[in-house]
Design a protein around this motif. Sequence first.
Motif, PDB file in Angstrom:
ATOM      1  N   UNK A   6      45.947  25.606  30.210  1.00 28.33           N
ATOM      2  CA  UNK A   6      44.969  25.746  29.153  1.00 28.33           C
ATOM      3  C   UNK A   6      45.461  26.810  28.181  1.00 28.33           C
ATOM      4  N   UNK A   7      45.645  26.437  26.953  1.00 31.53           N
ATOM      5  CA  UNK A   7      46.110  27.369  25.947  1.00 31.53           C
ATOM      6  C   UNK A   7      44.917  28.094  25.332  1.00 31.53           C
ATOM      7  N   UNK A   8      45.025  29.396  25.238  1.00 29.91           N
ATOM      8  CA  UNK A   8      43.981  30.196  24.603  1.00 29.91           C
ATOM      9  C   UNK A   8      44.262  30.293  23.113  1.00 29.91           C
ATOM     10  N   UNK A  49      33.974  41.377  28.050  1.00 28.79           N
ATOM     11  CA  UNK A  49      34.881  40.406  27.447  1.00 28.79           C
ATOM     12  C   UNK A  49      35.968  40.015  28.448  1.00 28.79           C
ATOM     13  N   UNK A  50      36.508  40.991  29.156  1.00 32.35           N
ATOM     14  CA  UNK A  50      37.530  40.697  30.166  1.00 32.35           C
ATOM     15  C   UNK A  50      36.960  39.763  31.229  1.00 32.35           C
ATOM     16  N   UNK A  51      35.742  40.029  31.679  1.00 28.95           N
ATOM     17  CA  UNK A  51      35.109  39.154  32.669  1.00 28.95           C
ATOM     18  C   UNK A  51      34.928  37.741  32.122  1.00 28.95           C
ATOM     19  N   UNK A  52      34.522  37.625  30.868  1.00 24.35           N
ATOM     20  CA  UNK A  52      34.346  36.310  30.242  1.00 24.35           C
ATOM     21  C   UNK A  52      35.682  35.568  30.161  1.00 24.35           C
ATOM     22  N   UNK A  53      36.751  36.295  29.850  1.00 20.95           N
ATOM     23  CA  UNK A  53      38.087  35.696  29.784  1.00 20.95           C
ATOM     24  C   UNK A  53      38.503  35.210  31.173  1.00 20.95           C
ATOM     25  N   UNK A  54      38.273  36.041  32.187  1.00 26.94           N
ATOM     26  CA  UNK A  54      38.621  35.646  33.555  1.00 26.94           C
ATOM     27  C   UNK A  54      37.897  34.362  33.959  1.00 26.94           C
ATOM     28  N   UNK A  57      39.099  31.187  31.678  1.00 30.42           N
ATOM     29  CA  UNK A  57      40.476  30.733  31.840  1.00 30.42           C
ATOM     30  C   UNK A  57      40.954  30.729  33.297  1.00 30.42           C
ATOM     31  N   UNK A  58      40.098  31.137  34.219  1.00 35.25           N
ATOM     32  CA  UNK A  58      40.460  31.101  35.628  1.00 35.25           C
ATOM     33  C   UNK A  58      41.602  32.030  35.996  1.00 35.25           C
ATOM     34  N   UNK A  59      41.610  33.203  35.384  1.00 38.37           N
ATOM     35  CA  UNK A  59      42.651  34.188  35.673  1.00 38.37           C
ATOM     36  C   UNK A  59      42.007  35.445  36.265  1.00 38.37           C
ATOM     37  N   UNK A  60      42.831  36.268  36.868  1.00 39.07           N
ATOM     38  CA  UNK A  60      42.374  37.578  37.339  1.00 39.07           C
ATOM     39  C   UNK A  60      43.094  38.641  36.523  1.00 39.07           C
ATOM     40  N   UNK A  61      42.332  39.577  36.000  1.00 36.69           N
ATOM     41  CA  UNK A  61      42.900  40.691  35.245  1.00 36.69           C
ATOM     42  C   UNK A  61      42.746  41.940  36.103  1.00 36.69           C
ATOM     43  N   UNK A  62      43.870  42.511  36.521  1.00 40.43           N
ATOM     44  CA  UNK A  62      43.825  43.731  37.331  1.00 40.43           C
ATOM     45  C   UNK A  62      43.374  44.905  36.458  1.00 40.43           C
ATOM     46  N   UNK A  63      42.959  45.977  37.110  1.00 37.36           N
ATOM     47  CA  UNK A  63      42.553  47.172  36.357  1.00 37.36           C
ATOM     48  C   UNK A  63      43.714  47.690  35.521  1.00 37.36           C
ATOM     49  N   UNK A  64      44.901  47.652  36.102  1.00 40.77           N
ATOM     50  CA  UNK A  64      46.099  48.114  35.387  1.00 40.77           C
ATOM     51  C   UNK A  64      46.359  47.251  34.143  1.00 40.77           C
TER      52      UNK A  64
END
Length: 82
Positions: A6-8, A49-54, A57-64
Amino acid sequence: MMRLVMTATLDDLKRLIVRTGLSPQTADRLDPAVPLTRQGVDSIAHPLFILAVEERFGVHVSEEQALTLRTLDDFMAMLNMA
């Protein structure tokens, strides 16, 4: 199993950021190269916003990783990595 890619797009991200409480008019004017915090996205809206992106798009964004995602361009680069 085949994985769907899926392209963002910038429009996708702007629609998601409206969900954090940013007005659609402000979202439309966001410069993708300027840090979101300099464009009206506060310290509460950014993690939302990060949570909405996760979720979208079904991704995990680490704190780092989250610390490096400052602009819409940063988000698109992360999401569209080959």
